[in-house]
Scaffold this motif. Structure first.
Motif, short mmCIF file in Angstrom:
data_model
loop_
_atom_site.label_atom_id
_atom_site.label_comp_id
_atom_site.label_asym_id
_atom_site.label_seq_id
_atom_site.Cartn_x
_atom_site.Cartn_y
_atom_site.Cartn_z
N LYS A 49 -53.83 23.80 -34.97
CA LYS A 49 -53.51 22.57 -35.69
C LYS A 49 -52.03 22.25 -35.60
N ASN A 50 -51.19 23.29 -35.77
CA ASN A 50 -49.74 23.09 -35.69
C ASN A 50 -49.31 22.64 -34.30
N LEU A 51 -49.89 23.27 -33.29
CA LEU A 51 -49.52 22.93 -31.91
C LEU A 51 -49.88 21.48 -31.60
N GLY A 52 -51.06 21.04 -32.05
CA GLY A 52 -51.45 19.65 -31.85
C GLY A 52 -50.50 18.70 -32.56
N ARG A 53 -50.06 19.09 -33.73
CA ARG A 53 -49.13 18.26 -34.50
C ARG A 53 -47.79 18.15 -33.79
N ILE A 54 -47.36 19.22 -33.14
CA ILE A 54 -46.09 19.23 -32.42
C ILE A 54 -46.17 18.47 -31.12
N ARG A 55 -47.26 18.63 -30.40
CA ARG A 55 -47.34 18.17 -29.01
C ARG A 55 -47.70 16.69 -28.87
N TYR A 56 -48.39 16.12 -29.86
CA TYR A 56 -48.94 14.77 -29.70
C TYR A 56 -48.43 13.79 -30.74
N ARG A 57 -48.38 12.54 -30.36
CA ARG A 57 -47.91 11.47 -31.23
C ARG A 57 -48.76 11.40 -32.48
N ASN A 58 -48.10 11.42 -33.62
CA ASN A 58 -48.75 11.44 -34.93
C ASN A 58 -49.71 12.62 -35.10
N GLY A 59 -49.53 13.64 -34.28
CA GLY A 59 -50.36 14.83 -34.39
C GLY A 59 -51.76 14.67 -33.85
N LYS A 106 -43.36 15.07 -37.00
CA LYS A 106 -42.37 16.15 -36.98
C LYS A 106 -41.53 16.18 -38.26
N GLN A 107 -41.62 15.15 -39.09
CA GLN A 107 -40.80 15.11 -40.29
C GLN A 107 -41.10 16.32 -41.16
N GLY A 108 -40.05 16.99 -41.57
CA GLY A 108 -40.20 18.19 -42.37
C GLY A 108 -40.38 19.44 -41.54
N ILE A 109 -40.47 19.31 -40.22
CA ILE A 109 -40.61 20.48 -39.34
C ILE A 109 -39.29 20.80 -38.66
#
Length: 287
Positions: free
Chosen positions: A116-126, A147-150
């Motif tokens: 889930k985290n990787l998808g959030r990092i790699r793709y637009r709007n997660g 990415k906000q807060g990451i």
């Protein structure tokens, strides 16, 4: 041999439900069993409660990958844009993504949380909605709302150089990208996404000033992005900051060394040997 999630055969594809930030999406995931075992071990071995500082944890995780093979364009080998995971074949971007996705896992995190985290990092709007939704440029990556807060971009007293972004390298060089060279429609889609990042000023630390930095400016575990003079690009390489005595170095997936290394060459020397490298931008992992 690369293994897809198995059920009837060793090499098949299934759909796994991943919960994105705001939606639920079905996503094709490719990984090896050894990857999931290693990642779950890293989550437990380097749980957040063992570290007083996030940067210290990032460095500890990054060092676990030292010696693993560098393989360029690891995400472009598959069709239909699966969530590709590998701890043994890494380029500079997937190395940073993988470490960051583990860092985001809580003390009782799992491989599913990592995905889930990787998808959030790699793709637009997660959300993985295909090739164009991947955050190909570092400037896309840092600007994405997911990415906000990451991570956050850090500016120091030495951020005294500027560059006017004109992102267009992918759309003007489609022949260099497997998924663009024969796909005019997809190339046009990329061009539309590039436009908001044209004529936009960014600030960076020029490479001549790197030796003037200290631990108050850049901390262990910060993400170092190498600003490039190549027309149409913003960043040519990324890695993690690591101080060796008073010299700033990088832990990164090196194409020259063909593996992940804790570079013995200082960052100042590394950049001075590369004429297209202008300096660095710096991003701090928030959690």
């Amino acid at each position: 041999m690369r293994t897809r999630i198995t059920g009837l055969l060793k090499r098949i594809t299934v759909l796994v439900l991943l919960f994105a930030t705001t939606t639920i999406s079905a996503q094709n995931i490719i990984y090896e069993k050894e990857d999931s075992i290693f990642i779950e071990h890293m989550i437990k071995e380097h749980s957040a409660d063992r570290y007083t500082d996030t940067g210290e944890r990032v460095v500890a995780l990054a060092k676990e990958f030292i010696g693993r093979e560098y393989v360029g364009k690891t995400l472009d080998k598959h069709d239909n844009e699966p969530l590709f995971i590998s701890c043994s074949e890494l380029d500079c971007t997937t190395f940073v993504e993988t470490v960051l996705a583990i860092t985001m896992c809580g003390q009782n995190g799992s491989f599913t949380d990592f995905c889930k985290n990787l998808g959030r990092i790699r793709y637009r709007n997660g959300n993985n909605e295909g090739y164009a939704s991947r955050l190909h440029y570092t400037s896309w990556w840092i600007a994405d709302p997911a990415k906000q807060g990451i991570v956050e971009e850090i500016e120091t007293k030495l951020h005294n150089a500027s560059q006017k972004l004109n992102l267009n390298f992918m759309s003007t060089h489609p022949e260099k990208y497997r998924h663009l060279k024969d796909d005019k429609k997809r190339t046009e889609e990329i061009a539309v996404l590039e436009k908001p990042f044209c004529n936009k000023d960014i600030r960076y630390i020029p490479k001549e000033k790197i030796c003037e930095l200290d631990r108050n400016d850049i901390k262990d575990g910060d993400i170092i992005a190498v600003v490039t003079a190549i027309e149409g690009l913003d960043v040519s390489h990324i890695g993690f900051a690591y101080w060796n005595n008073r010299e700033l170095h990088m832990i990164h997936a090196s194409s020259a060394a063909n593996r992940v290394i804790n570079d013995t060459t200082s960052l100042h020397t590394y950049l001075s040997r590369r004429k297209n490298s202008l300096g660095i931008r710096v991003f701090r992992v928030s959690r």
